[in-house]
Write a protein that holds these residues in place. Structure first.
Motif, short mmCIF file in Angstrom:
data_model
loop_
_atom_site.label_atom_id
_atom_site.label_comp_id
_atom_site.label_asym_id
_atom_site.label_seq_id
_atom_site.Cartn_x
_atom_site.Cartn_y
_atom_site.Cartn_z
N THR A 18 0.79 -1.25 0.00
CA THR A 18 0.00 0.00 0.00
C THR A 18 0.81 1.29 0.00
O THR A 18 0.24 2.36 0.06
CB THR A 18 -1.05 0.09 1.15
OG1 THR A 18 -0.40 0.34 2.38
CG2 THR A 18 -1.92 -1.16 1.22
N ARG A 19 2.13 1.21 -0.09
CA ARG A 19 2.90 2.46 -0.22
C ARG A 19 2.52 3.12 -1.54
O ARG A 19 2.10 2.44 -2.48
CB ARG A 19 4.39 2.18 -0.15
CG ARG A 19 4.82 1.70 1.21
CD ARG A 19 6.31 1.35 1.24
NE ARG A 19 6.63 0.71 2.49
CZ ARG A 19 6.59 -0.61 2.68
NH1 ARG A 19 6.27 -1.43 1.70
NH2 ARG A 19 6.87 -1.12 3.86
N CYS A 20 2.70 4.44 -1.59
CA CYS A 20 2.31 5.15 -2.81
C CYS A 20 3.36 6.22 -3.15
O CYS A 20 4.37 6.35 -2.46
CB CYS A 20 0.94 5.81 -2.62
SG CYS A 20 0.91 7.14 -1.39
N ALA A 21 3.08 6.98 -4.18
CA ALA A 21 4.00 8.04 -4.61
C ALA A 21 4.15 9.13 -3.54
O ALA A 21 5.16 9.82 -3.49
CB ALA A 21 3.51 8.67 -5.91
N HIS A 22 3.16 9.27 -2.67
CA HIS A 22 3.17 10.34 -1.67
C HIS A 22 3.79 9.92 -0.34
O HIS A 22 4.38 10.73 0.35
CB HIS A 22 1.74 10.83 -1.43
CG HIS A 22 1.04 11.19 -2.69
ND1 HIS A 22 0.06 10.39 -3.26
CD2 HIS A 22 1.19 12.23 -3.54
CE1 HIS A 22 -0.36 10.94 -4.37
NE2 HIS A 22 0.31 12.05 -4.57
N TYR A 23 3.60 8.65 0.02
CA TYR A 23 4.07 8.12 1.31
C TYR A 23 4.67 6.74 1.07
O TYR A 23 3.95 5.81 0.75
CB TYR A 23 2.93 8.05 2.32
CG TYR A 23 2.36 9.41 2.63
CD1 TYR A 23 2.99 10.26 3.53
CD2 TYR A 23 1.22 9.87 1.98
CE1 TYR A 23 2.49 11.53 3.79
CE2 TYR A 23 0.72 11.14 2.22
CZ TYR A 23 1.35 11.96 3.13
OH TYR A 23 0.86 13.22 3.38
N ALA A 24 5.99 6.64 1.25
CA ALA A 24 6.66 5.39 0.88
C ALA A 24 7.72 4.93 1.88
O ALA A 24 8.67 4.25 1.51
CB ALA A 24 7.28 5.54 -0.51
N CYS A 43 -3.66 7.13 0.65
CA CYS A 43 -3.66 8.44 1.29
C CYS A 43 -4.69 9.36 0.65
O CYS A 43 -5.21 9.07 -0.43
CB CYS A 43 -2.28 9.09 1.22
SG CYS A 43 -1.76 9.63 -0.43
N PHE A 44 -4.95 10.47 1.31
CA PHE A 44 -5.92 11.44 0.81
C PHE A 44 -5.45 12.06 -0.51
O PHE A 44 -6.26 12.40 -1.36
CB PHE A 44 -6.20 12.53 1.85
CG PHE A 44 -5.02 13.40 2.17
CD1 PHE A 44 -4.83 14.61 1.53
CD2 PHE A 44 -4.10 13.02 3.14
CE1 PHE A 44 -3.75 15.42 1.84
CE2 PHE A 44 -3.01 13.82 3.45
CZ PHE A 44 -2.84 15.03 2.79
N GLN A 45 -4.15 12.18 -0.70
CA GLN A 45 -3.63 12.74 -1.95
C GLN A 45 -3.89 11.80 -3.13
O GLN A 45 -4.18 12.26 -4.23
CB GLN A 45 -2.14 13.05 -1.81
CG GLN A 45 -1.89 14.21 -0.86
CD GLN A 45 -0.42 14.32 -0.51
OE1 GLN A 45 0.18 13.36 -0.02
NE2 GLN A 45 0.14 15.48 -0.76
N CYS A 46 -3.79 10.51 -2.90
CA CYS A 46 -4.11 9.54 -3.95
C CYS A 46 -5.59 9.65 -4.32
O CYS A 46 -5.95 9.61 -5.50
CB CYS A 46 -3.77 8.12 -3.51
SG CYS A 46 -2.03 7.68 -3.64
N HIS A 47 -6.46 9.76 -3.31
CA HIS A 47 -7.89 9.90 -3.58
C HIS A 47 -8.14 11.14 -4.44
O HIS A 47 -8.85 11.08 -5.44
CB HIS A 47 -8.68 9.99 -2.28
CG HIS A 47 -10.16 10.08 -2.47
ND1 HIS A 47 -10.79 11.27 -2.76
CD2 HIS A 47 -11.13 9.12 -2.42
CE1 HIS A 47 -12.10 11.04 -2.89
NE2 HIS A 47 -12.33 9.75 -2.69
N GLU A 48 -7.52 12.23 -4.07
CA GLU A 48 -7.67 13.49 -4.81
C GLU A 48 -7.17 13.35 -6.25
O GLU A 48 -7.76 13.89 -7.18
CB GLU A 48 -6.91 14.59 -4.09
CG GLU A 48 -7.13 15.98 -4.66
CD GLU A 48 -6.45 17.02 -3.82
OE1 GLU A 48 -5.33 17.46 -4.21
OE2 GLU A 48 -7.00 17.40 -2.77
N ALA A 49 -6.08 12.61 -6.42
CA ALA A 49 -5.45 12.50 -7.74
C ALA A 49 -6.24 11.64 -8.73
O ALA A 49 -6.19 11.89 -9.93
CB ALA A 49 -4.03 11.94 -7.60
#
Length: 117
Positions: A18-24, A43-49
């Motif tokens: 579950t790591r992503c571009a924003h939190y890794a 994360c919330f940034q992934c949802h927004e993106a």
């Protein structure tokens, strides 16, 4: 979308835990299901993106909703279990990022985490 222990997780560059571009970091191993679309995101940034709608928070009456996926073991914690877990998965003992607490307001109404440090 990425399959994480049988759960679809959406976002930007989502990895197998579950790591992503924003939190890794090593401790960024949760995904939160957003009640607006019933979809897990790291994360919330992934949802927004990747969505075309505003994010909704889990409310005061949602504490027993299964909403947080541990990317290490695949267990899904309720909102209450996650908020009370002291930054460790209660199933596999994986460490969660304590910094996520500073973002609770993106995911949960304040009443759900008001008693937490």
């Amino acid at each position: 979308m990425t399959d994480v222990h049988g759960h679809e997780v959406c976002g930007v560059d989502v990895g197998p835990e579950t790591r992503c571009a924003h939190y890794a970091t090593d401790r960024d191993v949760i995904a939160i299901k957003f009640p607006c679309c019933e979809t897990f995101f790291p994360c919330f940034q992934c949802h927004e993106a990747v969505t075309d709608h505003d994010a909704k928070q889990w409310g005061e009456t949602d504490s027993e909703q299964p909403a947080v996926l541990c990317g290490v073991c695949g267990d899904v914690l309720t909102v209450a279990e996650y908020v009370a877990c002291e930054d460790r998965c209660p199933t596999c003992d994986a460490a969660f990022n304590p910094g996520c607490r500073t973002h609770y307001h993106y995911y949960f109404e304040a009443a759900l985490f008001a008693d937490q440090p």
